[in-house]
Design an enzyme around this catalytic site. Structure first.
Site, PDB file in Angstrom:
ATOM      1  N   CYS A 109       0.832  -1.205   0.000  1.00 44.86           N
ATOM      2  CA  CYS A 109       0.000   0.000   0.000  1.00 44.86           C
ATOM      3  C   CYS A 109       0.873   1.264   0.000  1.00 44.86           C
ATOM      4  O   CYS A 109       1.476   1.555  -1.008  1.00 44.86           O
ATOM      5  CB  CYS A 109      -1.010  -0.038   1.134  1.00 44.86           C
ATOM      6  SG  CYS A 109      -2.488   0.896   0.702  1.00 44.86           S
ATOM      7  N   HIS A 135      -3.544  -5.022   0.360  1.00 43.99           N
ATOM      8  CA  HIS A 135      -3.005  -5.533   1.633  1.00 43.99           C
ATOM      9  C   HIS A 135      -3.050  -7.065   1.657  1.00 43.99           C
ATOM     10  O   HIS A 135      -4.016  -7.647   2.147  1.00 43.99           O
ATOM     11  CB  HIS A 135      -3.826  -4.996   2.807  1.00 43.99           C
ATOM     12  CG  HIS A 135      -3.599  -3.551   3.075  1.00 43.99           C
ATOM     13  ND1 HIS A 135      -2.564  -3.098   3.875  1.00 43.99           N
ATOM     14  CD2 HIS A 135      -4.247  -2.448   2.644  1.00 43.99           C
ATOM     15  CE1 HIS A 135      -2.592  -1.779   3.926  1.00 43.99           C
ATOM     16  NE2 HIS A 135      -3.614  -1.354   3.187  1.00 43.99           N
ATOM     17  N   GLU A 195      -1.593  -9.047   3.535  1.00 42.58           N
ATOM     18  CA  GLU A 195      -1.521  -9.599   4.900  1.00 42.58           C
ATOM     19  C   GLU A 195      -2.891  -9.982   5.463  1.00 42.58           C
ATOM     20  O   GLU A 195      -2.974 -10.774   6.389  1.00 42.58           O
ATOM     21  CB  GLU A 195      -0.804  -8.616   5.836  1.00 42.58           C
ATOM     22  CG  GLU A 195      -1.551  -7.335   6.196  1.00 42.58           C
ATOM     23  CD  GLU A 195      -1.345  -6.181   5.211  1.00 42.58           C
ATOM     24  OE1 GLU A 195      -1.052  -6.453   4.026  1.00 42.58           O
ATOM     25  OE2 GLU A 195      -1.519  -5.011   5.621  1.00 42.58           O
TER      26      GLU A 195
HETATM   27  N1  GLN Z   1      -2.090   6.858   2.519  1.00 42.81           N
HETATM   28  C1  GLN Z   1      -2.138   6.061   1.338  1.00 42.81           C
HETATM   29  C2  GLN Z   1      -3.483   6.195   0.623  1.00 42.81           C
HETATM   30  O1  GLN Z   1      -4.459   6.578   1.222  1.00 42.81           O
HETATM   31  C3  GLN Z   1      -1.839   4.617   1.630  1.00 42.81           C
HETATM   32  C4  GLN Z   1      -2.863   3.930   2.473  1.00 42.81           C
HETATM   33  C5  GLN Z   1      -2.385   2.643   3.072  1.00 42.81           C
HETATM   34  O2  GLN Z   1      -1.193   2.362   3.097  1.00 42.81           O
HETATM   35  N2  GLN Z   1      -3.289   1.846   3.605  1.00 42.81           N
HETATM   36  O3  GLN Z   1      -3.579   5.898  -0.528  1.00 42.81           O
END
Ligand code: GLN
Length: 535
Positions: A383, A509, A511
């Site tokens: 992410c 994600h 995970e």
């Molecule tokens: N802050 C980034 C976004 O909103 C990444 C979000 C995250 O890592 N969950 O796109």
């Protein structure tokens, strides 16, 4: 068979493993052939965990259907085969929001709206929504501890529901703590006695007590607890601290908890549990034959591992799959930014940059990516970690000086990461990001394709920003591999770097989908690549 209910409450202290107990009961019942699901009732007034600070709440766990939930739901999925949905996490905030909306619409026809029956009825309705013909047992964990003022409506609701469905259809499991007092050299039962008393005052007699303790609880102490709690000795289960949470189902089974539950709920006799696979995984977690591999996690909340719960667990699963122990070296992104990356990363065989929000530590994360890329250390970006990888590549390989994410620099000449179109009009917080499962198509020949062994995958998202397609061509020309996109090709989900032992960065994600019995392929291959570097 209509669904049976197991209510799990906690006493004495929080953080004594109620969630792991509920999950372990799930593991044991599933292994006997029953279909289970687990629900968490959270007494706090937030509508969901999405807006809560990781310092207070730990990780926000995301379900396939896009709910931002308590991290216990992660354990529920990891310990069972159940898929969690929005309905599996109910908060006071949700309950009150729904009731107040109804009240404003005049749906109560002028009646007085009260905690009993309106709030308790709605709580019961939320539990009943999970009771269906394809679920044998619904395990319901009540957050907090008995005696908390905000938890009272939930306890009252589960008391009522237990009576409504009848004795053989619902049982109460109370998880307490039995402290060891060094000065006296004794395990003390008084806090457990008090919390059972408190529970009884609400009208709930526990059927089983699970006593958590630092050390083994002798029979005499068990006997005393049984006496005060109105239980038989075998209904007092003891669970001392273990080196891995995945051993808890095995210990609870030894104590006979599944036999007791089957008896009390009059569940049909089925084959005894088959826990052979689970046991083998626990054995590998405890005694891996291939030693240790050290991997750095460069993040913002390094002093608070609960914020990265699912990543830690994914490493446990991937370690077991590779028969190795993954030692996580927590590196503060801010500190790394102030010093040199070598100081932190020269003794690791892999670097992971996890997700995150806010500018703090971002430059440190970007430096960590650069160090891993240039020194050919296996790298895994998740992410925000993927976004940092894109920024790093843009700045240092493609020559786009000052490239950044619009989240951190709205005036950058090269916003290689930008706000998603549908996010531009959103001003409210909570449930407004790109959330939940989305399909992704992988490019053959990439690290990711090799790991998954297939082209079409589905993974969970939680973000507002994304790869800016305006820079796709220039970045690809400079060598960035677009390894995965949404099926229509419009959203870049995975990027990779070639001529590197392993460099994968994903917008989603992974995970959230790793389980001990189904370790996530990307974590498995990342750990494998790290092991190759170390040998
Ligand atoms: N802050 C980034 C976004 O909103 C990444 C979000 C995250 O890592 N969950 O796109």
């Amino acid at each position: 068979m209509a669904s049976k209910l197991i209510f799990v409450t906690g006493g004495v202290l929080s953080s004594i493993g109620k969630g792991i107990t509920a999950s372990s009961i799930g593991t044991l019942l599933e292994s006997r052939g029953f279909k289970v699901t687990i629900q968490k009732l959270d007494p706090y007034l937030n509508v969901d965990a999405g807006t809560m600070n990781p310092y207070q709440h730990g990780e926000v766990y995301v379900t396939d259907d896009g709910a931002e939930t308590d991290l216990d739901l992660g354990h529920y999925e990891r310990f069972t085969h159940a898929t969690m949905k929005r309905i599996n996490n109910v908060t006071s905030g949700q309950i009150y929001q729904e009731i107040i909306q109804k009240e404003r619409k005049g749906e109560f026809l002028g009646g007085t709206v009260q905690v009993i029956p309106h709030v308790t009825n709605l709580i019961k309705e939320k539990i009943r929504q999970l009771m269906s013909s394809d679920v044998d047992v619904v395990i319901v964990e009540v957050g907090g501890t008995v005696g908390d003022i905000e938890g009272l409506p939930f306890l009252e609701a589960i008391r009522q529901l237990g009576t409504e469905v009848g004795r053989a259809n619902a049982i109460y499991v109370h998880v307490t703590y039995v402290p060891y007092v060094k000065a006296a050299g004794e395990l003390k039962t008084k806090p457990t006695q008090h919390s059972v008393k408190e529970l009884r005052a609400i009208g709930i007699q526990p059927d089983i007590i699970v006593c958590r303790a630092e050390r083994s609880i002798p029979a005499s102490v068990k006997k005393k607890i049984a006496l005060f709690a109105n239980l038989k000795e075998r209904e007092v289960i003891t669970a001392k601290d273990l080196s891995t949470i995945y051993e808890v189902p095995l210990v609870l089974k030894k104590e006979g908890i599944d036999e007791l539950i089957v008896e009390k709920l009059q569940l049909p006799a089925t084959k005894d549990s088959d826990l052979s696979k689970w046991k083998e995984i626990v054995h590998r977690i405890k005694k891996p034959s291939k030693g240790t591999v050290r991997i750095a996690v460069v993040g913002k909340y390094v002093e608070l591992p609960d914020a990265y719960k699912s990543i830690i667990e994914s490493f446990v699963h991937a370690g077991a799959a590779n028969d190795v122990k993954v030692e996580i070296k927590w590196v503060s992104a801010e500190e790394l930014d102030e010093k040199e990356p070598e100081e932190f990363l020269s003794d690791v065989c892999g670097v992971l940059v996890p997700g995150g929000f806010g500018e703090r530590g971002v430059e440190g994360k970007i430096k960590a990516v650069q160090f891993a890329r240039e020194n050919k250390i296996p790298f895994f970006g998740i992410c925000l970690g993927m976004q940092c990888a894109v920024i790093e590549f843009a700045r240092n390989v493609a020559g786009l000086e000052g490239a950044h994410s619009a989240e951190f620099d709205s005036s950058t000449k090269y916003p290689v990461i930008d706000l998603m179109e549908e996010q531009k009009k959103v001003s409210e917080k909570g449930g407004t990001m790109r959330l939940g499962a989305y399909p992704c198509v992988l490019k053959e020949g990439t690290f990711s394709f090799k790991a998954y062994g297939k082209k079409e995958i589905s993974e969970r998202h939680r973000h507002r920003y994304e790869f800016n397609n305006k820079f796709k061509e220039v970045l690809e020309k400079a060598g960035l591999v677009i390894a995965g996109t949404s099926p229509d090709g419009k959203l870049v989900e995975v990027v990779e770097v070639k001529d590197h032992p392993w460099f994968v960065a994903v917008q989603y994600h992974p995970e959230f989908k790793s389980r001990p019995r189904e370790p996530h392929p990307l974590f498995v291959d990342f750990v494998k690549a790290a092991m190759e570097i170390s040998s």
